[in-house]
Design an enzyme around this catalytic site. Structure first.
Site, mmCIF file in Angstrom:
data_model
loop_
_atom_site.group_PDB
_atom_site.id
_atom_site.type_symbol
_atom_site.label_atom_id
_atom_site.label_comp_id
_atom_site.label_asym_id
_atom_site.label_seq_id
_atom_site.Cartn_x
_atom_site.Cartn_y
_atom_site.Cartn_z
ATOM 1 N N LEU A 132 0.798 -1.222 0.000
ATOM 2 C CA LEU A 132 0.000 0.000 0.000
ATOM 3 C C LEU A 132 0.832 1.275 0.000
ATOM 4 C CD1 LEU A 132 -2.820 -1.180 2.415
ATOM 5 C CD2 LEU A 132 -2.796 -1.203 -0.091
ATOM 6 N N HIS A 174 2.890 4.328 -1.679
ATOM 7 C CA HIS A 174 2.836 5.089 -2.926
ATOM 8 C C HIS A 174 4.210 5.084 -3.591
ATOM 9 C CE1 HIS A 174 -0.594 6.700 -0.676
ATOM 10 N NE2 HIS A 174 -1.108 6.991 -1.848
ATOM 11 N N GLU A 181 10.493 4.112 2.919
ATOM 12 C CA GLU A 181 11.650 4.016 2.033
ATOM 13 C C GLU A 181 12.946 3.947 2.829
ATOM 14 O OE1 GLU A 181 8.247 5.089 -0.347
ATOM 15 O OE2 GLU A 181 8.948 5.820 1.567
ATOM 16 N N ASP A 215 23.714 -11.674 2.967
ATOM 17 C CA ASP A 215 23.818 -12.536 1.782
ATOM 18 C C ASP A 215 25.266 -12.709 1.340
ATOM 19 O OD1 ASP A 215 22.845 -14.023 -0.530
ATOM 20 O OD2 ASP A 215 23.387 -12.236 -1.677
#
Length: 162
Positions: free
Chosen positions: A75, A77, A117, A131
């Site tokens: 959800l 933007h 973000e 990783d």
């Protein structure tokens, strides 16, 4: 306490309508860390890791994570980001543990904030370190990911208290 905005009156998920909101400068800063064995940190710092520059690649991954947040969080933007700064600080905590701290600042001029973000960028940067180093240290722990500060918008300036 405010109500959750991502649900309509029927309780169904919705994307918040930000169309009527004023465009303002918006900035968010988040941080987190990854704990590892001291030997793993030495490999990272000495550039002796077989996969290359771990922190350089993690920095790019963090920037990409910020840019792709709307693809990962249903959800959110999609935003035109004006700045993503991803930095690392290493710390030899003890003889048995080392820590890499990640701090990300994200900015935009828009109708909705960039907290997600910044948080996403921290997580992606730290996951990239995991990783790249998991072959030598599977016991690494990503920890303390949190929003530090946000500026702009109707709710104004917020800073995490100490």
């Amino acid at each position: 306490m405010n109500e959750l905005t991502h649900f309509n009156r029927a309780g169904e998920a919705q994307m918040v309508d930000v169309g009527a909101k004023q465009e303002t400068e918006r900035v968010a800063q988040a941080e987190g860390c990854i704990r590892m064995q001291p030997e793993t940190l030495r490999l990272i710092e000495q550039g002796g890791h077989a996969k290359g520059d771990v922190l350089g690649i993690a920095r790019i991954a963090g920037i990409m994570g910020a840019k792709r947040t709307a693809d990962l969080i249903p959800l959110c933007h999609p935003l035109a980001l004006t700045k993503v700064d991803c930095s690392f600080e290493v710390q030899q905590a003890t003889a048995k543990a080392a820590i890499v701290f990640c701090r990300v600042t994200v900015a935009t001029r828009g109708r909705t904030g960039v907290e997600m973000e910044a948080l996403c960028a921290v997580q992606i940067a730290l996951l990239t370190i995991y990783d790249m180093c998991k072959a030598v240290d599977r016991g690494m722990v990503i920890d303390q990911v949190r929003l530090l500060e946000k500026q702009g918008g109707r709710s104004g300036h917020w800073v995490r208290s100490a």
